[in-house]
Design a protein around this motif. Structure first.
Motif, PDB file in Angstrom:
ATOM      1  N   HIS A 153      43.532  42.824  30.396  1.00 11.24           N
ATOM      2  CA  HIS A 153      43.781  42.094  31.648  1.00 11.24           C
ATOM      3  C   HIS A 153      42.716  41.043  31.921  1.00 11.24           C
ATOM      4  O   HIS A 153      42.943  40.119  32.687  1.00 11.24           O
ATOM      5  N   ALA A 154      41.536  41.214  31.354  1.00 13.84           N
ATOM      6  CA  ALA A 154      40.433  40.292  31.625  1.00 13.84           C
ATOM      7  C   ALA A 154      40.182  39.351  30.445  1.00 13.84           C
ATOM      8  O   ALA A 154      39.159  38.683  30.388  1.00 13.84           O
ATOM      9  N   MET A 155      41.124  39.296  29.499  1.00 12.05           N
ATOM     10  CA  MET A 155      40.962  38.413  28.337  1.00 12.05           C
ATOM     11  C   MET A 155      41.471  37.015  28.667  1.00 12.05           C
ATOM     12  O   MET A 155      42.478  36.853  29.339  1.00 12.05           O
ATOM     13  N   VAL A 156      40.746  36.015  28.178  1.00  9.12           N
ATOM     14  CA  VAL A 156      41.246  34.642  28.175  1.00  9.12           C
ATOM     15  C   VAL A 156      41.245  34.159  26.729  1.00  9.12           C
ATOM     16  O   VAL A 156      40.192  34.109  26.091  1.00  9.12           O
ATOM     17  N   GLU A 196      40.121  35.992  41.925  1.00  3.61           N
ATOM     18  CA  GLU A 196      40.914  36.868  41.055  1.00  3.61           C
ATOM     19  C   GLU A 196      40.047  37.532  39.998  1.00  3.61           C
ATOM     20  O   GLU A 196      40.284  37.408  38.803  1.00  3.61           O
ATOM     21  N   ARG A 202      38.546  40.123  37.547  1.00  3.68           N
ATOM     22  CA  ARG A 202      39.137  41.195  36.743  1.00  3.68           C
ATOM     23  C   ARG A 202      38.063  41.809  35.864  1.00  3.68           C
ATOM     24  O   ARG A 202      37.220  41.082  35.320  1.00  3.68           O
ATOM     25  N   VAL A 203      38.130  43.092  35.687  1.00  2.00           N
ATOM     26  CA  VAL A 203      37.180  43.794  34.827  1.00  2.00           C
ATOM     27  C   VAL A 203      37.942  44.783  33.957  1.00  2.00           C
ATOM     28  O   VAL A 203      38.727  45.588  34.469  1.00  2.00           O
ATOM     29  N   ARG A 214      34.987  40.686  31.587  1.00  2.00           N
ATOM     30  CA  ARG A 214      35.055  40.353  33.012  1.00  2.00           C
ATOM     31  C   ARG A 214      35.583  38.931  33.145  1.00  2.00           C
ATOM     32  O   ARG A 214      35.204  38.055  32.380  1.00  2.00           O
ATOM     33  N   LEU A 215      36.424  38.722  34.103  1.00  2.00           N
ATOM     34  CA  LEU A 215      37.088  37.421  34.241  1.00  2.00           C
ATOM     35  C   LEU A 215      36.933  36.895  35.662  1.00  2.00           C
ATOM     36  O   LEU A 215      37.040  37.649  36.629  1.00  2.00           O
ATOM     37  N   ARG A 216      36.636  35.621  35.758  1.00  2.00           N
ATOM     38  CA  ARG A 216      36.749  34.938  37.054  1.00  2.00           C
ATOM     39  C   ARG A 216      37.402  33.583  36.828  1.00  2.00           C
ATOM     40  O   ARG A 216      37.525  33.129  35.690  1.00  2.00           O
ATOM     41  N   ARG A 222      40.223  43.579  39.936  1.00  2.00           N
ATOM     42  CA  ARG A 222      41.340  44.235  39.266  1.00  2.00           C
ATOM     43  C   ARG A 222      40.726  44.953  38.064  1.00  2.00           C
ATOM     44  O   ARG A 222      40.275  44.307  37.122  1.00  2.00           O
TER      45      ARG A 222
END
Lengths: 524, 524
Positions: A461-464, B124, B126-127, B143-145, B517
């Motif tokens: 879910h946190a992959m780009v 948004e 996400r981890v 981790r995503l931002r 998330r």
């Protein structure tokens, strides 16, 4: 399961009559049977017409049933067993373990999206309740959901014949979003494509979905792909491949009477930044790991480390020695297609002959179908002076740029085009130096990673798996991970609709089942 | 506050020396002082250079401070008091009450985004936590931002000199996202633009933000706007205006070495569907309300009801009579600019002279600067046969299409290009008929509304002011409401970063402050 070489159009298996193509055994160059027939314009039209017909029905089946569908595709792919793995190994030249792993990843992607659908909040439901007493004007009831864009054209990629192909991430996310899919199979793995296509077609039948939910077309040239992107019933495109290919599709999409988005993942050299303390402390380990990442799958990864930036130092010399000695032990590997090998050799030769570039090491030589790894070095000044040194060489080639200091590493970073990944190798004592580079790296890449290499792309879910141009056509998106679904939906707002005319997810009765954002605040 | 006619570049007020333009009093045609100087290429370069310099700093200031900034802009706009309203009324020809309302909306938008920033979950986050023991391979920490795209070029719109202009929705959402903004003022309201621009410039100073956070440029022609979109430091474009204008900017953006997204809101005729029972029961009320919506702001709304679809019936005749008699009582109104009036008259004349079109009613005639409302009708067959009848006539003109039955209404709907809104007037007995049209309408428009008109665009979280081509360049976006911020950000994934190198919002200490998330599931 015997291969037919046929197109899969809706529930039919039809002989394509617009030229033909064969799979090639990547390890031997031998032609593989059967012949696959290319789609005629009429056959393409039929696939698009069915997809359009299917759209309104398919997009409104329940998320649970759509999840069942994705899981059925996964089960059907696994049920193909060795027949799929054998054919895929033959067509790709990739090792059996890699293909089995990629199959697991493909199935995992389908299941990830199935899980999202069951969880139910991917629709991003929003409600701003009516305020009939508000002054000076009453506020209407507003409810928002995301709906799918329409039929999606997916182009299979050469380098991931399962995970970025017929039932790969683009197809899985588009189907999860509610979009029918028409796949243009990659000519490098037609047999693999047919097998997986039949697994999808079978799942459509098992779930009793509209037949146009999925079609698979073969193309002996480029016509089918181009016509698909131009077809008015196609509303978005997923593509993984070359910069030239992606750019060509973008131009077609932009020239349509109604332009559509093209999500193309194209070109990236994935800089690896080696910081002084990490090099001083463990140059040998980093060099060996780098050689492993560089040569994984014959270097045919979008996230292959094609560029290394490091400060001139004794540690850098040890890194280069370690990488060179590792490369010398790694055998040559078959490349995916003769065309890819040819382009790789051309890119390597250009670097080898460049007056400002030194050849640091070569991998073991192989036969005429195999790529020989290559490691080069140059100075930061030379690198900055010649844009040709910043172009991707698809395969196991990498260029080390020797920098004067960390400030020059930053200067080189600022001169790069957009990237999928940027990897930093650092120790605690490097953190301050690394911190000065992070703003550049965030602007540069979709994923920043520490003490690793980008070649492992986790599906989560946190992959780009995306990044600024030209790594992708739209840096606001990812083609891997659950956010990939966002490419294929658009928001629709419903104002003052009577409950029985609202979509099911936005009706009063659904308030208990779904997460809604009420007046901007998340609530269940 | 005396107008200077100067460009606002960073913290400076500089005379533009590339030609000049004046505001025009829309009601009298009189030239308004002062002259505004157009930006030279060097002045544009300076604005872009400052914006680029500001970017890394501005994007990392805390969300709270960015919220303070937006609220300071709102306060400074209100503090301009009557000076702003007077100038805006003069330049636009719009009534004072409308301008005061639009100022409230503009301030409300800025505060909406400030509220989102304070709430903190717009990033948004996400981890996907690490799983070091996972087999066969450990899972990394991901981790995503979302980070802002970079400096944004905003083009002011003629028809909303406050809410879609210098500090309108595009600017507010871009600044909220963390993007510096360079505005190209609309030539129809330069004085309004300068006043609002100074309110923003003052807020930049009050909050001690990097000066390049905001600049305002005037343009005596089209050069400045075109050069702005082509400038490599500009990373996205917000535009509201004509289809020709938006399409031209898209072509420039696509031709850049690194293409950028253009969020253009362009052309929409906003079909109104009148269902049989609603017409039978309350044709007169609907007709009167329709005439009011049609003539609001001289019809110069993106969501103006330019098309009516209804089944031939006695109720339809009563609707037409009621609309005609209301229009006859509505006075002519000044249009925004002579050019807009000219285009409006041309569009109305073409409809009036079309052999298959009947003139149902005209509003009151006015002076040579005023638009006279117009209502036309035609048959569904004629409408389907001639694409020219489906083009937008910007202003208070609408075309009623007489349909044989609801099925033909659907056929007409399917022939339309993408729209911002679709409005349905219906009673309970019409629900079954309406339900058959909803799938078409969802594919057609960004907002579907019942028993109202699209001309009121609520600023909230569940609003979509966007829609499929050509209503916007990218139907996956909205230019009004909190989702507008999504246009200006992109996701970045951080893999295995040490805590002290992570962005603040993704550090362990922030887990309590922000909604994350975790493995795809929302949690706080």
């Amino acid at each position: 399961m015997t291969l037919t070489g046929n197109l899969l159009i809706g529930r039919q298996s039809i002989r394509g009559t617009n030229g033909s193509l064969h799979g090639i055994d990547a390890a031997t160059g031998a032609t593989l049977e059967p012949a696959f027939g290319g789609a005629t314009p009429a056959q393409l039209d039929q696939a698009c017409a069915l997809a359009w017909q299917a759209f309104d029905t398919y997009r409104e089946i329940s998320p649970e049933r759509r999840a069942d569908f994705l899981e059925a595709i996964a089960a059907n792919i696994l049920a193909l067993g060795d027949a799929l793995v054998d054919r895929c190994v033959a067509e790709s030249g990739l090792p059996r373990g890699r293909i089995e792993g990629e199959r697991g990843r493909t199935v995992g992607q389908l299941r990830l999206f199935a899980g999202m659908l069951r969880q139910g909040d991917f629709l991003e439901l929003r409600v701003d309740p009516a305020q009939p007493e508000r002054q000076p004007l009453p506020r209407p009831d507003l409810r928002l959901r995301h709906i799918p864009l329409g039929p999606v054209a997916v182009f299979g990629a050469s380098n991931f014949p399962l995970a970025f192909s017929v039932a790969g991430g683009d197809t899985a996310s588009a189907l999860a979003a509610g979009c029918p899919v028409v796949v243009k199979a990659h000519s490098a793995h037609p047999g693999t494509s047919e097998l997986v296509g039949r697994a999808v077609q079978q799942a459509v039948a098992e779930l009793d979905l509209p037949e146009g939910t999925f079609s698979l077309l073969f193309d002996a040239g480029r016509e089918v792909g181009q016509s698909l992107v131009a077809d008015p019933r196609i509303r978005a495109v997923g593509f993984t491949g070359s910069r030239a290919g992606g750019t060509a599709l973008m131009a077609i999409a932009a020239a349509r009477p109604a332009p559509i988005p093209v999500f193309a993942e194209m070109s990236s050299i994935n800089p690896v930044l080696l910081f002084p303390n990490a090099l001083a402390n463990r140059a040998e380990a980093i060099g060996a790991a780098f050689a492993g990442s560089l040569t994984l799958g014959a270097g045919q990864f979008c996230t292959n480390p094609g560029l290394v930036l490091a400060v001139e130092s004794e540690g850098l010399e040890r890194f280069l020695e370690a990488a060179a000695s590792s490369l010398a032990r790694i055998g040559a590997q078959s490349m995916l297609t003769p065309g890819i090998l040819h382009a790789y050799c051309g890119g390597v030769d250009a670097l080898a002959q460049h007056p400002q570039v030194r050849t640091v090491a070569r991998g073991q030589a192989g036969n005429t179908l195999q790529g020989q790894a290559a490691l080069f070095s140059t100075s930061a000044e030379a690198f900055l002076a010649d844009a040709a040194l910043r172009h991707e060489v698809f395969g196991a080639a990498s260029l080390v740029v020797r920098c004067r200091d960390v400030a020059q590493m930053r200067q080189v970073t600022e001169a790069l085009e957009g990237q999928l990944t940027a990897a930093l190798h650092l120790d605690a004592a490097d953190h301050d130096a690394a911190r000065t580079l992070l703003p550049s790296l965030e602007r540069l890449a979709g994923r920043i990673l520490v003490n690793g290499f980008g070649t492992g792309v986790e599906v989560g879910h946190a992959m780009v798996h995306g990044g600024p141009w030209p790594s992708t056509s739209d840096g606001r998106t990812t083609s891997v991970g659950s956010l990939a679904i966002a490419r294929f939906v658009r928001p629709v707002s419903y104002q003052d609709l009577p409950d029985d005319l609202l979509p099911a997810a936005l009706r009063a009765e659904s308030a208990l089942r779904h997460t809604w954002r009420v007046d901007g605040k998340a609530s269940r």
